[in-house]
Scaffold this active site. Structure first.
Site, mmCIF file in Angstrom:
data_model
loop_
_atom_site.group_PDB
_atom_site.id
_atom_site.type_symbol
_atom_site.label_atom_id
_atom_site.label_comp_id
_atom_site.label_asym_id
_atom_site.label_seq_id
_atom_site.Cartn_x
_atom_site.Cartn_y
_atom_site.Cartn_z
ATOM 1 N N GLU A 218 0.870 -1.178 0.000
ATOM 2 C CA GLU A 218 0.000 0.000 0.000
ATOM 3 C C GLU A 218 0.905 1.225 0.000
ATOM 4 O OE1 GLU A 218 -3.003 -0.156 -0.507
ATOM 5 O OE2 GLU A 218 -3.621 -2.189 0.048
ATOM 6 N N CYS B 72 -1.993 9.409 2.653
ATOM 7 C CA CYS B 72 -1.530 8.840 1.381
ATOM 8 C C CYS B 72 -2.483 9.107 0.229
ATOM 9 C CB CYS B 72 -1.285 7.343 1.529
ATOM 10 S SG CYS B 72 -2.762 6.395 1.997
#
Length: 466
Positions: free
Chosen positions: A217, A251
């Site tokens: 991720e 993010c």
């Protein structure tokens, strides 16, 4: 505990967890449910301590944002998992072709074994406990390596988990880069890493040495493409929330905006106006989060100065002086140079570049020229326009007319594509990540497949004839 002692402990507990898993390969539904409930109960019990630890690590961390993005998120995720776990665990029947009947085929979801999780600093509780929840629901054992940038949260998570889980079930390994590097070399049955693309490449290489399946991720430059029909003031409302929550240390935060010709300034000014309503004085406002470390603080300030020196216009929210707290004013940068760090690197801070495009085709071309982003945001009043942008671009996830909300939908898989990562989790996708889809075909004692075995003859010709 020193890093070398932590590494020794890591190797010892990995062997202990492997042994424990072999003794209980198929943890019952009741036991898995107990694990899920334990995660929910720990989160509720230690909510204040989680907020305190986050504030200690960041210097200033909004307690409301910690409640929203870490504590409430985990409560919702645990509730969703509890509701659906039984159905996720059931074998999935698949059809059998006529020439293989009688017989039945199905897929069993079996736990992979010992899962390794490397979590980041930006949402240190949620991004550790969310994959832990998925791995436990899948019936796995778990080893966690949290970020060295958030030591207070790491210590708290270790203490919390020890209340409910033996270390042969869930174990935490705080420490620096040496501990992290050693962690990636362990032959886990699955490894999930959340963090930067640069480190993600190193993690992938280390995992490949053991043929360890990995979920990465990562991040990237998540763009906003704004169509000409979307009002600048409406864009500013959602951009302000999505970009400056957690001071941009997210993010999937919008990393840059591509606005129609002539609208960049209006978007910038409306965003700043909304920020000033949200944080009347960002310097002293406890709801405006600080930058996590001196290193990140210096890097972000350097990005602003580089853009300023390159001729970009800098707009910043009004406020006083933050003193010795690592706070950076909410910042909009109008038209930074394309070769500047703001446009070449993931920003991960409270700075939003706003540029102009010459139409949607131009905007999509510019987005597609960069690495695949983790998220993409398209603003348009027209469903057809929004679909055109979605069809003309590639990203891990996407939101229309808002930012980041896809992350909170447990039934949506969350993950990247290309340089923003691979694999996914959340909800059933997380359960699937930490389980192996085992294919099973059950045949009766006598099965017609014997008719196609040697010695081949007329029956074989009859059975296999098209």
């Amino acid at each position: 505990m020193s890093d070398s002692e932590q590494i020794e402990r890591m190797g010892r507990l990995f062997k202990a967890q492997k042994t424990a898993f072999e003794a209980e390969r198929h943890r019952s539904y009741r036991d898995r449910l107990r694990d899920v409930d334990a995660i929910a109960a720990l989160t509720k019990k230690h909510a204040d301590a989680i907020k305190d630890a986050a504030a200690a690590d960041f210097g200033v961390r909004s307690r409301c944002e910690t409640q929203l993005t870490e504590i409430a998120y985990m409560a919702t995720a645990a509730k969703h998992t509890r509701r659906h776990l039984w159905s996720w665990m059931q074998p999935e029947k698949v059809s059998v072709p006529g020439n293989l009947k009688p017989g039945k085929a199905y897929i069993r979801r079996e736990p992979k074994g010992v899962a390794g999780i490397i979590s980041p600093w930006n949402y240190p509780y949620q991004l550790a406990f969310s994959p832990i929840l998925a791995a436990l629901a899948a019936g796995c054992r778990v080893m966690l390596k949290p970020s060295e940038f958030t030591p207070s949260m790491s210590a708290l998570m270790q203490t919390m988990l020890a209340e409910e889980f033996d270390e042969t079930h869930v174990a935490v390994f705080p420490g620096g880069p040496e501990v992290g590097e050693a962690f990636t070399r362990i032959p886990f049955d699955h490894l999930l890493y959340t963090g930067s693309t640069h480190v993600g490449r190193l993690v992938a290489k280390a995992a490949a040495e053991n043929l360890t399946p990995a979920t990465l991720e990562l991040g990237g430059k998540s763009p906003v493409i704004m169509a000409d029909d979307f009002p600048a003031d409406k864009a500013g409302e959602t951009l302000a929330f999505g970009k400056f929550m957690n001071a941009g240390q997210t993010c999937i935060a919008p990393d840059y905006v591509l606005a129609p010709q002539g609208k960049a300034r209006a978007v910038a000014e409306s965003t700043i106006a909304r920020v000033e309503k949200a944080y009347p004085d960002w310097a002293t406002d406890e709801d405006y989060t600080a930058v996590v470390s001196d290193k990140h603080y210096e890097r972000l300030n350097g990005m602003i100065e580089e853009a300023r020196n390159g001729g970009a216009e800098i707009l910043q929210a009004r406020g006083g002086e933050p003193g010795n707290v690592r706070k950076i004013a909410p910042t909009i940068v109008l038209n930074p140079p394309e070769d500047s760090k703001l446009m070449q690197e993931e920003i991960f801070g409270p700075i939003l570049p706003v540029l102009e495009h010459d139409g949607l085709e131009d905007a999509m071309k510019r987005v597609n020229a960069k690495d695949r982003p983790l998220a993409l945001y398209v603003y348009s009043r027209s469903k057809q326009t929004a679909r055109k942008v979605l069809e003309g671009t590639i990203s891990g996830g996407a939101v229309v007319n808002n930012t980041m909300l896809h992350y909170s939908v447990e039934d949506l898989p969350f993950g990247g594509v290309g340089a923003s990562g691979y694999g996914a989790y959340h909800g059933e996708s997380g359960f699937e990540t930490f389980t192996h889809a085992r294919s099973v075909f059950e045949a009766p004692v006598w099965h017609p497949s014997r008719l196609i075995q040697p010695p081949y003859g007329k029956i074989f010709e009859l059975v296999t004839k098209n």
